[in-house]
Design an enzyme around this catalytic site. Sequence first.
Site, mmCIF file in Angstrom:
data_model
loop_
_atom_site.group_PDB
_atom_site.id
_atom_site.type_symbol
_atom_site.label_atom_id
_atom_site.label_comp_id
_atom_site.label_asym_id
_atom_site.label_seq_id
_atom_site.Cartn_x
_atom_site.Cartn_y
_atom_site.Cartn_z
ATOM 1 N N LYS A 13 0.838 -1.212 0.000
ATOM 2 C CA LYS A 13 0.000 0.000 0.000
ATOM 3 C C LYS A 13 0.868 1.256 0.000
ATOM 4 O O LYS A 13 0.671 2.160 -0.811
ATOM 5 C CB LYS A 13 -0.942 0.009 1.227
ATOM 6 N N ARG A 88 -10.416 0.265 7.899
ATOM 7 C CA ARG A 88 -9.922 -1.066 8.230
ATOM 8 C C ARG A 88 -10.966 -1.899 8.952
ATOM 9 O O ARG A 88 -10.684 -3.039 9.324
ATOM 10 C CB ARG A 88 -8.731 -0.890 9.165
ATOM 11 N N ARG A 127 11.703 -5.205 5.473
ATOM 12 C CA ARG A 127 11.474 -3.789 5.151
ATOM 13 C C ARG A 127 12.290 -2.840 6.038
ATOM 14 O O ARG A 127 12.446 -3.062 7.232
ATOM 15 C CB ARG A 127 9.989 -3.469 5.345
ATOM 16 N N ARG A 161 10.555 -0.430 11.478
ATOM 17 C CA ARG A 161 9.393 -0.197 12.321
ATOM 18 C C ARG A 161 9.357 -1.142 13.511
ATOM 19 O O ARG A 161 9.724 -2.306 13.396
ATOM 20 C CB ARG A 161 8.115 -0.399 11.485
ATOM 21 N N ARG A 172 -0.866 -9.138 13.053
ATOM 22 C CA ARG A 172 -1.443 -8.146 12.118
ATOM 23 C C ARG A 172 -2.200 -8.834 10.993
ATOM 24 O O ARG A 172 -3.253 -8.370 10.548
ATOM 25 C CB ARG A 172 -0.332 -7.247 11.553
HETATM 26 P P1 AP5 Z 1 4.743 -1.590 1.934
HETATM 27 O O1 AP5 Z 1 4.407 -0.802 0.723
HETATM 28 O O2 AP5 Z 1 5.455 -0.910 3.037
HETATM 29 O O3 AP5 Z 1 3.434 -2.360 2.471
HETATM 30 P P2 AP5 Z 1 2.130 -1.818 3.210
HETATM 31 O O4 AP5 Z 1 0.970 -2.459 2.540
HETATM 32 O O5 AP5 Z 1 2.163 -0.333 3.291
HETATM 33 O O6 AP5 Z 1 2.344 -2.528 4.603
HETATM 34 P P3 AP5 Z 1 2.200 -1.950 6.083
HETATM 35 O O7 AP5 Z 1 3.011 -2.866 6.951
HETATM 36 O O8 AP5 Z 1 2.493 -0.490 6.140
HETATM 37 O O9 AP5 Z 1 0.706 -2.216 6.327
HETATM 38 P P4 AP5 Z 1 -0.021 -2.280 7.664
HETATM 39 O O10 AP5 Z 1 -1.393 -2.257 7.188
HETATM 40 O O11 AP5 Z 1 0.341 -3.428 8.526
HETATM 41 O O12 AP5 Z 1 0.563 -1.035 8.479
HETATM 42 P P5 AP5 Z 1 -0.015 0.405 8.803
HETATM 43 O O13 AP5 Z 1 1.120 1.328 8.905
HETATM 44 O O14 AP5 Z 1 -1.125 0.733 7.899
HETATM 45 O O15 AP5 Z 1 5.591 -2.861 1.441
HETATM 46 C C1 AP5 Z 1 6.148 -3.775 2.375
HETATM 47 C C2 AP5 Z 1 7.533 -4.242 1.900
HETATM 48 O O16 AP5 Z 1 7.391 -5.034 0.741
HETATM 49 C C3 AP5 Z 1 8.476 -3.089 1.522
HETATM 50 O O17 AP5 Z 1 9.775 -3.396 1.948
HETATM 51 C C4 AP5 Z 1 8.395 -3.036 0.004
HETATM 52 O O18 AP5 Z 1 9.607 -2.587 -0.565
HETATM 53 C C5 AP5 Z 1 8.082 -4.473 -0.371
HETATM 54 N N1 AP5 Z 1 7.194 -4.561 -1.534
HETATM 55 C C6 AP5 Z 1 6.124 -3.767 -1.819
HETATM 56 N N2 AP5 Z 1 5.525 -4.165 -2.960
HETATM 57 C C7 AP5 Z 1 6.213 -5.241 -3.414
HETATM 58 C C8 AP5 Z 1 6.074 -6.109 -4.558
HETATM 59 N N3 AP5 Z 1 5.100 -5.937 -5.462
HETATM 60 N N4 AP5 Z 1 6.946 -7.118 -4.689
HETATM 61 C C9 AP5 Z 1 7.952 -7.306 -3.768
HETATM 62 N N5 AP5 Z 1 8.142 -6.518 -2.686
HETATM 63 C C10 AP5 Z 1 7.281 -5.506 -2.497
HETATM 64 O O19 AP5 Z 1 -0.634 0.170 10.251
HETATM 65 C C11 AP5 Z 1 0.192 -0.095 11.367
HETATM 66 C C12 AP5 Z 1 -0.649 -0.234 12.619
HETATM 67 O O20 AP5 Z 1 -1.324 1.013 12.891
HETATM 68 C C13 AP5 Z 1 -1.788 -1.259 12.555
HETATM 69 O O21 AP5 Z 1 -1.324 -2.548 12.900
HETATM 70 C C14 AP5 Z 1 -2.759 -0.693 13.581
HETATM 71 O O22 AP5 Z 1 -2.351 -0.984 14.894
HETATM 72 C C15 AP5 Z 1 -2.646 0.810 13.375
HETATM 73 N N6 AP5 Z 1 -3.608 1.319 12.382
HETATM 74 C C16 AP5 Z 1 -3.310 1.918 11.179
HETATM 75 N N7 AP5 Z 1 -4.425 2.266 10.525
HETATM 76 C C17 AP5 Z 1 -5.475 1.905 11.332
HETATM 77 C C18 AP5 Z 1 -6.882 1.983 11.199
HETATM 78 N N8 AP5 Z 1 -7.453 2.499 10.088
HETATM 79 N N9 AP5 Z 1 -7.641 1.493 12.210
HETATM 80 C C19 AP5 Z 1 -7.077 0.986 13.331
HETATM 81 N N10 AP5 Z 1 -5.749 0.854 13.502
HETATM 82 C C20 AP5 Z 1 -4.954 1.322 12.515
HETATM 83 MG MG MG Z 2 2.251 1.071 4.886
#
Ligand code: AP5
Ligand code: MG
Length: 216
Positions: A13, A88, A127, A161, A172
């Site tokens: 994402k 989410r 990552r 992170r 997660r």
């Molecule tokens: P990356 O692009 O970083 O992936 P991402 O989908 O952004 O993953 P996140 O870990 O950020 O998602 P998340 O939903 O767990 O975390 P968030 O910060 O939203 O890619 C990942 C890796 O893969 C990178 O190294 C990249 O280079 C590689 N990659 C990407 N695409 C690729 C491809 N096609 N092929 C190969 N490699 C690839 O949330 C964190 C926490 O915050 C949650 O757990 C929760 O506690 C809280 N939170 C956030 N939003 C909410 C909400 N709306 N409601 C409640 N709690 C929330």
């Molecule tokens: Mg992200």
Amino acid sequence: MIIVLLGPPGAGKGTQAARIMEAQGLVQLSTGDMLRAAVAAGTEVGIKAKEFMAAGKLVTDEIVIGIIADRIEEDDCRDGFLLDGFPRTVAQAQALDKLLNDKDRKLDVVIEMKVDDESLVDRITGRYICAECKQGYHDTNLKPQKADVCDGCGSTNFTRRADDNRETVTARLATYHAQTAPLLPFYAAQGVLRTVDGMADINAVAVEINDVLSRL
Ligand code: AP5
Ligand code: MG
Ligand code: ZN
């Protein structure tokens, strides 16, 4: 244009949001980034969010809906925005519909990024990001052009992170399947859901997303 990127942790994402931002000139609203900033700054929201995030659980709907409600009122969201990691839960999706409805706006598209669970653990544990400009990298999939030097800003300072460890990733993923996956039928019923193959390489996924957006 108002876009939602939907997918499990590590689906890409954030990676694709950066590209869509550049291509479409849209601002990226990542609730994860906003919450991490709040934790780092030690704000009231950050103090409440920290333990949920460390455990791989969702922060309460009330907190994130409040953050988004305020954020989309800002000037840079007037012509549209890109949501990364929000909504989410079904309750968050309903709240978003209401926020947009009240302003005579609506979601244009929800892009689901589909990736196998097995690949996600590797993506997340590999990552890291630039500590200065936050550009994202991966131990094997996406290295800086010059070893240990950020392509974006030249910094040699990188960070990982706190929730990117094997145990938290498993939690997660379970949270995603239990609480976020129900958004797929929710948005399919609204006719706004499009699915892309998140297993493809980063550039191929970007092309597929561009294709979806150009057909809207
Ligand atoms: P990356 O692009 O970083 O992936 P991402 O989908 O952004 O993953 P996140 O870990 O950020 O998602 P998340 O939903 O767990 O975390 P968030 O910060 O939203 O890619 C990942 C890796 O893969 C990178 O190294 C990249 O280079 C590689 N990659 C990407 N695409 C690729 C491809 N096609 N092929 C190969 N490699 C690839 O949330 C964190 C926490 O915050 C949650 O757990 C929760 O506690 C809280 N939170 C956030 N939003 C909410 C909400 N709306 N409601 C409640 N709690 C929330
Ligand atoms: Mg992200
Ligand atoms: Zn940098």
